[in-house]
Design a protein around this motif. Structure first.
Motif, short mmCIF file in Angstrom:
data_model
loop_
_atom_site.label_atom_id
_atom_site.label_comp_id
_atom_site.label_asym_id
_atom_site.label_seq_id
_atom_site.Cartn_x
_atom_site.Cartn_y
_atom_site.Cartn_z
N VAL A 85 4.50 -0.17 -10.08
CA VAL A 85 3.25 0.11 -10.81
C VAL A 85 3.56 0.00 -12.30
O VAL A 85 4.48 0.63 -12.80
CB VAL A 85 2.72 1.51 -10.47
N TYR A 86 2.76 -0.82 -13.01
CA TYR A 86 3.01 -0.98 -14.44
C TYR A 86 1.82 -0.62 -15.31
O TYR A 86 1.95 -0.55 -16.54
CB TYR A 86 3.49 -2.40 -14.76
N SER A 87 0.67 -0.34 -14.71
CA SER A 87 -0.50 -0.03 -15.53
C SER A 87 -1.49 0.81 -14.73
O SER A 87 -1.67 0.60 -13.53
CB SER A 87 -1.16 -1.34 -15.97
N ILE A 88 -2.10 1.75 -15.44
CA ILE A 88 -3.19 2.54 -14.84
C ILE A 88 -4.29 2.67 -15.87
O ILE A 88 -4.03 2.88 -17.06
CB ILE A 88 -2.72 3.93 -14.36
N GLU A 89 -5.51 2.49 -15.41
CA GLU A 89 -6.67 2.63 -16.29
C GLU A 89 -7.65 3.59 -15.62
O GLU A 89 -8.06 3.37 -14.48
CB GLU A 89 -7.33 1.26 -16.49
N MET A 102 0.82 -1.20 0.00
CA MET A 102 0.00 0.00 0.00
C MET A 102 0.87 1.26 0.00
O MET A 102 0.45 2.28 -0.53
CB MET A 102 -0.93 0.03 1.22
N ASN A 103 2.03 1.17 0.59
CA ASN A 103 2.93 2.32 0.60
C ASN A 103 3.29 2.72 -0.83
O ASN A 103 3.25 3.90 -1.18
CB ASN A 103 4.19 1.98 1.41
N THR A 104 3.62 1.74 -1.67
CA THR A 104 3.96 2.02 -3.07
C THR A 104 2.77 2.67 -3.77
O THR A 104 2.93 3.63 -4.52
CB THR A 104 4.37 0.73 -3.81
N PHE A 105 1.58 2.16 -3.51
CA PHE A 105 0.39 2.71 -4.17
C PHE A 105 0.15 4.15 -3.74
O PHE A 105 -0.13 5.01 -4.57
CB PHE A 105 -0.84 1.85 -3.87
#
Length: 121
Positions: free
Chosen positions: A109-113, A1-4
């Motif tokens: 993180v490799y993708s965001i939609e 969650m820290n990365t997010f």
């Protein structure tokens, strides 16, 4: 969650102050393609009067048992955009789906939609 949480900060928080620091964090938590999407230039390109700040972030995490190599997170937040030079002061309600994968003992993180972006009154 820290990365997010770091990802939301470095990708949706945009202003000249702190740009270099956010850029360094972004490079360490995003894959190359996504990093280049959010940081296409060496310098802050939006101008001195531009700020965009995410707030009221709510996270919905895919069931995670600790052993997965990939996980998806849905984030819902309000993004506050101010461009003083153009008299802009807007807020949007945003929902995004973010995909992360484990790479050498850290999450990337490799993708965001973007699932939804709407102007708030």
């Amino acid at each position: 969650m820290n990365t997010f949480n770091q990802f939301i900060d470095v990708s949706y928080h945009r202003e000249k102050e702190g740009f270099e620091e956010r850029k360094k964090v972004a490079k360490s938590i995003m894959d190359k393609e996504l990093y280049e999407l959010f940081y296409p230039s060496e310098k802050f390109i939006y101008g001195d009067s531009y700020t965009s700040t995410p707030k009221d972030v709510q996270l919905y995490v895919q069931q995670y048992d600790g052993g997965q190599e990939e996980v998806e997170v849905i984030a819902e937040f309000t993004n506050h955009l101010v461009i003083k030079d153009e008299n802009v002061d807007d807020q949007t309600h945003d929902i995004v789906k973010v995909s992360l994968r484990k790479e050498t003992n850290k999450w990337v993180v490799y993708s965001i939609e973007e699932l939804k972006t709407e102007m708030m009154k």
